[in-house]
Design a protein around this motif. Structure first.
Motif, PDB file in Angstrom:
ATOM      1  N   THR A  69       7.641   2.463   0.111  1.00 30.98           N
ATOM      2  CA  THR A  69       6.470   1.601   0.284  1.00 30.98           C
ATOM      3  C   THR A  69       5.617   2.169   1.422  1.00 30.98           C
ATOM      4  O   THR A  69       5.964   3.194   2.003  1.00 30.98           O
ATOM      5  CB  THR A  69       6.905   0.171   0.687  1.00 30.98           C
ATOM      6  N   THR A  70       4.543   1.449   1.750  1.00 31.81           N
ATOM      7  CA  THR A  70       3.714   1.888   2.880  1.00 31.81           C
ATOM      8  C   THR A  70       4.326   1.496   4.223  1.00 31.81           C
ATOM      9  O   THR A  70       3.836   1.893   5.263  1.00 31.81           O
ATOM     10  CB  THR A  70       2.316   1.248   2.811  1.00 31.81           C
ATOM     11  N   GLY A  71       5.325   0.661   4.189  1.00 29.56           N
ATOM     12  CA  GLY A  71       5.937   0.237   5.447  1.00 29.56           C
ATOM     13  C   GLY A  71       6.707  -1.047   5.233  1.00 29.56           C
ATOM     14  O   GLY A  71       6.927  -1.484   4.094  1.00 29.56           O
ATOM     15  N   ASN A  77       6.506  -8.330   1.984  1.00 32.08           N
ATOM     16  CA  ASN A  77       5.644  -9.119   1.084  1.00 32.08           C
ATOM     17  C   ASN A  77       6.111  -9.032  -0.361  1.00 32.08           C
ATOM     18  O   ASN A  77       6.030 -10.001  -1.114  1.00 32.08           O
ATOM     19  CB  ASN A  77       4.192  -8.656   1.193  1.00 32.08           C
ATOM     20  N   THR A  78       6.590  -7.849  -0.767  1.00 28.59           N
ATOM     21  CA  THR A  78       7.042  -7.669  -2.151  1.00 28.59           C
ATOM     22  C   THR A  78       8.208  -8.600  -2.461  1.00 28.59           C
ATOM     23  O   THR A  78       8.251  -9.243  -3.519  1.00 28.59           O
ATOM     24  CB  THR A  78       7.472  -6.194  -2.380  1.00 28.59           C
ATOM     25  N   VAL A  79       9.142  -8.696  -1.531  1.00 28.54           N
ATOM     26  CA  VAL A  79      10.307  -9.567  -1.765  1.00 28.54           C
ATOM     27  C   VAL A  79       9.871 -11.032  -1.814  1.00 28.54           C
ATOM     28  O   VAL A  79      10.235 -11.773  -2.738  1.00 28.54           O
ATOM     29  CB  VAL A  79      11.385  -9.362  -0.676  1.00 28.54           C
ATOM     30  N   LEU A  80       9.084 -11.452  -0.839  1.00 26.07           N
ATOM     31  CA  LEU A  80       8.664 -12.864  -0.802  1.00 26.07           C
ATOM     32  C   LEU A  80       7.923 -13.232  -2.081  1.00 26.07           C
ATOM     33  O   LEU A  80       8.110 -14.314  -2.643  1.00 26.07           O
ATOM     34  CB  LEU A  80       7.760 -13.127   0.408  1.00 26.07           C
ATOM     35  N   PRO A  95       5.489 -11.390  11.722  1.00 26.70           N
ATOM     36  CA  PRO A  95       4.435 -12.027  10.914  1.00 26.70           C
ATOM     37  C   PRO A  95       4.398 -11.554   9.454  1.00 26.70           C
ATOM     38  O   PRO A  95       3.950 -12.304   8.571  1.00 26.70           O
ATOM     39  CB  PRO A  95       3.142 -11.639  11.639  1.00 26.70           C
ATOM     40  N   SER A  96       4.860 -10.338   9.184  1.00 23.46           N
ATOM     41  CA  SER A  96       4.820  -9.853   7.791  1.00 23.46           C
ATOM     42  C   SER A  96       5.801 -10.615   6.906  1.00 23.46           C
ATOM     43  O   SER A  96       5.734 -10.520   5.674  1.00 23.46           O
ATOM     44  CB  SER A  96       5.104  -8.349   7.731  1.00 23.46           C
ATOM     45  N   VAL A  97       6.692 -11.393   7.510  1.00 26.02           N
ATOM     46  CA  VAL A  97       7.524 -12.337   6.753  1.00 26.02           C
ATOM     47  C   VAL A  97       7.033 -13.759   6.990  1.00 26.02           C
ATOM     48  O   VAL A  97       6.753 -14.506   6.053  1.00 26.02           O
ATOM     49  CB  VAL A  97       9.017 -12.232   7.163  1.00 26.02           C
ATOM     50  N   ARG A  98       6.878 -14.122   8.258  1.00 25.64           N
ATOM     51  CA  ARG A  98       6.602 -15.529   8.603  1.00 25.64           C
ATOM     52  C   ARG A  98       5.232 -15.970   8.087  1.00 25.64           C
ATOM     53  O   ARG A  98       5.105 -17.008   7.426  1.00 25.64           O
ATOM     54  CB  ARG A  98       6.685 -15.673  10.127  1.00 25.64           C
ATOM     55  N   THR A  99       4.201 -15.182   8.401  1.00 27.65           N
ATOM     56  CA  THR A  99       2.852 -15.552   7.979  1.00 27.65           C
ATOM     57  C   THR A  99       2.748 -15.498   6.460  1.00 27.65           C
ATOM     58  O   THR A  99       2.137 -16.376   5.831  1.00 27.65           O
ATOM     59  CB  THR A  99       1.808 -14.602   8.628  1.00 27.65           C
ATOM     60  N   ALA A 100       3.356 -14.450   5.873  1.00 31.78           N
ATOM     61  CA  ALA A 100       3.303 -14.316   4.408  1.00 31.78           C
ATOM     62  C   ALA A 100       4.027 -15.491   3.744  1.00 31.78           C
ATOM     63  O   ALA A 100       3.545 -16.041   2.745  1.00 31.78           O
ATOM     64  CB  ALA A 100       3.939 -12.993   3.985  1.00 31.78           C
ATOM     65  N   ALA A 101       5.143 -15.905   4.294  1.00 35.84           N
ATOM     66  CA  ALA A 101       5.892 -17.022   3.708  1.00 35.84           C
ATOM     67  C   ALA A 101       5.087 -18.316   3.844  1.00 35.84           C
ATOM     68  O   ALA A 101       4.957 -19.083   2.879  1.00 35.84           O
ATOM     69  CB  ALA A 101       7.248 -17.158   4.398  1.00 35.84           C
ATOM     70  N   LEU A 102       4.512 -18.537   5.028  1.00 33.18           N
ATOM     71  CA  LEU A 102       3.745 -19.771   5.232  1.00 33.18           C
ATOM     72  C   LEU A 102       2.518 -19.808   4.319  1.00 33.18           C
ATOM     73  O   LEU A 102       2.146 -20.866   3.808  1.00 33.18           O
ATOM     74  CB  LEU A 102       3.332 -19.906   6.705  1.00 33.18           C
ATOM     75  N   ALA A 103       1.918 -18.633   4.082  1.00 31.52           N
ATOM     76  CA  ALA A 103       0.727 -18.576   3.220  1.00 31.52           C
ATOM     77  C   ALA A 103       1.057 -18.992   1.788  1.00 31.52           C
ATOM     78  O   ALA A 103       0.183 -19.456   1.057  1.00 31.52           O
ATOM     79  CB  ALA A 103       0.141 -17.160   3.230  1.00 31.52           C
ATOM     80  N   PHE A 213       4.667  -5.648  -6.621  1.00 35.42           N
ATOM     81  CA  PHE A 213       3.557  -6.215  -5.839  1.00 35.42           C
ATOM     82  C   PHE A 213       2.273  -5.472  -6.208  1.00 35.42           C
ATOM     83  O   PHE A 213       1.201  -6.063  -6.301  1.00 35.42           O
ATOM     84  CB  PHE A 213       3.901  -6.030  -4.364  1.00 35.42           C
ATOM     85  N   LEU A 214       2.396  -4.156  -6.423  1.00 31.07           N
ATOM     86  CA  LEU A 214       1.262  -3.321  -6.832  1.00 31.07           C
ATOM     87  C   LEU A 214       1.482  -2.906  -8.279  1.00 31.07           C
ATOM     88  O   LEU A 214       2.527  -2.339  -8.616  1.00 31.07           O
ATOM     89  CB  LEU A 214       1.175  -2.074  -5.947  1.00 31.07           C
ATOM     90  N   LEU A 215       0.477  -3.184  -9.114  1.00 29.17           N
ATOM     91  CA  LEU A 215       0.591  -2.837 -10.535  1.00 29.17           C
ATOM     92  C   LEU A 215      -0.260  -1.610 -10.830  1.00 29.17           C
ATOM     93  O   LEU A 215      -1.297  -1.399 -10.218  1.00 29.17           O
ATOM     94  CB  LEU A 215       0.120  -4.014 -11.400  1.00 29.17           C
ATOM     95  N   GLY A 216       0.173  -0.794 -11.779  1.00 32.13           N
ATOM     96  CA  GLY A 216      -0.574   0.412 -12.133  1.00 32.13           C
ATOM     97  C   GLY A 216       0.328   1.333 -12.914  1.00 32.13           C
ATOM     98  O   GLY A 216       0.908   0.917 -13.933  1.00 32.13           O
ATOM     99  N   GLY A 217       0.503   2.565 -12.415  1.00 32.33           N
ATOM    100  CA  GLY A 217       1.361   3.543 -13.079  1.00 32.33           C
ATOM    101  C   GLY A 217       2.827   3.144 -12.986  1.00 32.33           C
ATOM    102  O   GLY A 217       3.192   2.150 -12.331  1.00 32.33           O
ATOM    103  N   SER A 218       3.643   3.958 -13.637  1.00 31.32           N
ATOM    104  CA  SER A 218       5.062   3.561 -13.717  1.00 31.32           C
ATOM    105  C   SER A 218       5.914   4.244 -12.641  1.00 31.32           C
ATOM    106  O   SER A 218       7.070   4.566 -12.877  1.00 31.32           O
ATOM    107  CB  SER A 218       5.594   3.880 -15.112  1.00 31.32           C
ATOM    108  N   HIS A 219       5.320   4.447 -11.458  1.00 30.31           N
ATOM    109  CA  HIS A 219       6.065   5.076 -10.362  1.00 30.31           C
ATOM    110  C   HIS A 219       7.215   4.188  -9.919  1.00 30.31           C
ATOM    111  O   HIS A 219       7.221   2.981 -10.154  1.00 30.31           O
ATOM    112  CB  HIS A 219       5.140   5.304  -9.156  1.00 30.31           C
ATOM    113  N   GLU A 220       8.159   4.819  -9.231  1.00 32.56           N
ATOM    114  CA  GLU A 220       9.282   4.074  -8.642  1.00 32.56           C
ATOM    115  C   GLU A 220       9.936   3.121  -9.653  1.00 32.56           C
ATOM    116  O   GLU A 220      10.193   1.959  -9.373  1.00 32.56           O
ATOM    117  CB  GLU A 220       8.835   3.300  -7.379  1.00 32.56           C
TER     118      GLU A 220
END
Ligand code: PMP
Length: 375
Positions: A69-71, A77-80, A95-103, A213-220
């Motif tokens: 991933t990018t980080g 975010n992908t898991v949540l 915040p990348s878990v807490r804020t994302a979860a609250l959102a 989380f990101l849709l497009g080609g069949s990477h990964e």
């Protein structure tokens, strides 16, 4: 003036060996690893070698369980995002878990005690109301608290919930063996482990659900679309390999330096406390100086060429208190005087000597110059 860098929880220096491993993939072999020609196949092989190293570092069952991933933010975010129902996250998550979860509007915040450890009674009570996913970080990025994720994961499993851990701050600091533990997902970030910024990984146990989380080609394996960041991935793989080979000795050195800083600072500076656990992560030291403006201490240290941070780097610049420091119930007169010192494998004993002396001088200078502002 040379900078003495004590902000390694915010980002780390790329290891020169990582840099060497990455450079050919910018200039010599820049092929897209999805193509069929020779250079593409070589790039593909380098990506798969890196995947094996990251899987080995985490103790994953199989390299195919690693998604680049990018980080950590994207991985978290992908898991949540995968879970449409109730999510429980600790009150001191990044915040990348807490804020994302609250959102999402579907999250419950699990309270923690005064050292940042999840309150197990409250956790069990919240789980009893039903949850699809629990997310608790292994090492907190502001105060270094280490959670008992085996226990928390087992409790989640008993309640039928999946368990995710953001292990970003634990990489290179402790052995993980995730495959043998009651955990389904883990996130990490390259720039906290001497690899470049903009690369990270998500570990997904075989059989655990994942919505791309990101849709497009069949990477990964159709789990994360987008052309692979080959240099970043190769760098992450090399950083993982170095930790497999050298991480234990590096962590031991950091732990000894951690102990020395805590002991000397507490001895030499009056009205000072350590936040988190005394035996927390080896590289993070959160200190609070009573009725002393932490940001003034940081600016004073910066003038001496020493880089530390007041509270978390992610939250600095925002005009609000750290959710981690309020989460552990730190009173405002301590909270505002909080300074985080974070070490890396490159930190030297001489740098530690300089830091301790400078911290003593800076706190003393800020205390003598400024009345603690009344509110
Ligand atoms: N989780 C933790 C615990 C972190 O310390 C950080 C970085 N501050 C992140 C997630 C976000 O990582 P990234 O910068 O790779 O998105």
């Amino acid at each position: 003036m040379q900078n003495l860098y004590f902000d390694n929880a915010a980002s780390t220096r790329v290891d020169p060996r990582v840099l060497d491993s990455v450079l050919p993939f910018f200039s010599d072999n820049y092929a897209n690893p999805s193509a069929l020609h020779g250079p593409a196949q070589a790039a593909h092989a380098a990506v798969e070698e890196a995947r094996e190293a990251v899987a080995e570092l985490l103790g994953a069952g199989d390299p195919s369980e690693i998604i680049f991933t990018t980080g950590a933010t994207e991985a978290n975010n992908t898991v949540l995002n995968t879970f449409p129902g109730q999510i429980l996250v600790s009150d001191i998550e990044h915040p990348s878990v807490r804020t994302a979860a609250l959102a999402s509007g579907r999250a419950g915040l699990i309270p923690v005690d005064g050292s940042g450890v999840v309150d197990e009674d409250a956790y069990r009570a919240m789980l009893a109301n039903g949850a699809g996913l629990v997310s608790v970080m292994l090492v907190n990025n502001e105060i270094g608290t280490v959670q008992d994720i085996d226990r928390l994961g087992t409790v989640a499993k008993e309640a039928g919930a999946r368990f995710h851990s953001d292990v970003t701050q634990s990489i290179g600091k402790m052995r993980l063996c995730l495959g043998d533990r009651p955990i389904d997902y883990a996130s990490l970030s390259g720039h906290k482990m001497h690899a470049p910024k903009g690369i990270g990984a998500l570990w997904v146990r075989s059989g655990a659900p994942l919505e791309p989380f990101l849709l497009g080609g069949s990477h990964e394996r159709v789990r994360r679309a987008g052309t692979l960041n080959v240099p970043g991935i190769v760098g992450l793989g090399m950083a993982a390999r170095l930790i497999i080979d050298e991480g234990e000795q590096d962590a031991e050195r950091m732990r000894a330096q951690h102990a020395r800083i805590v002991q000397e600072v507490i001895e030499r500076i009056p009205d000072c406390r350590l936040n988190g656990q005394p035996d927390g992560a080896p590289h993070i030291i959160s200190l609070s100086f009573f009725r002393t403006e932490g940001e003034s201490v940081i600016i004073n240290l910066d003038a001496k060429g020493i880089c530390c941070t007041a509270g978390a780097a992610c939250a600095s610049g925002e005009n609000r208190f750290s959710h981690v420091l309020t989460g552990i119930g730190l009173p405002e007169e301590w909270l505002r005087g909080t300074v985080r010192v974070s070490l890396s494998k490159f930190t030297t004993p001489e740098e530690v000597d300089t830091l301790i002396a400078a911290l003593e001088a800076s706190v003393s200078s800020v205390r003598s110059l400024a009345e603690f502002p009344a509110r």
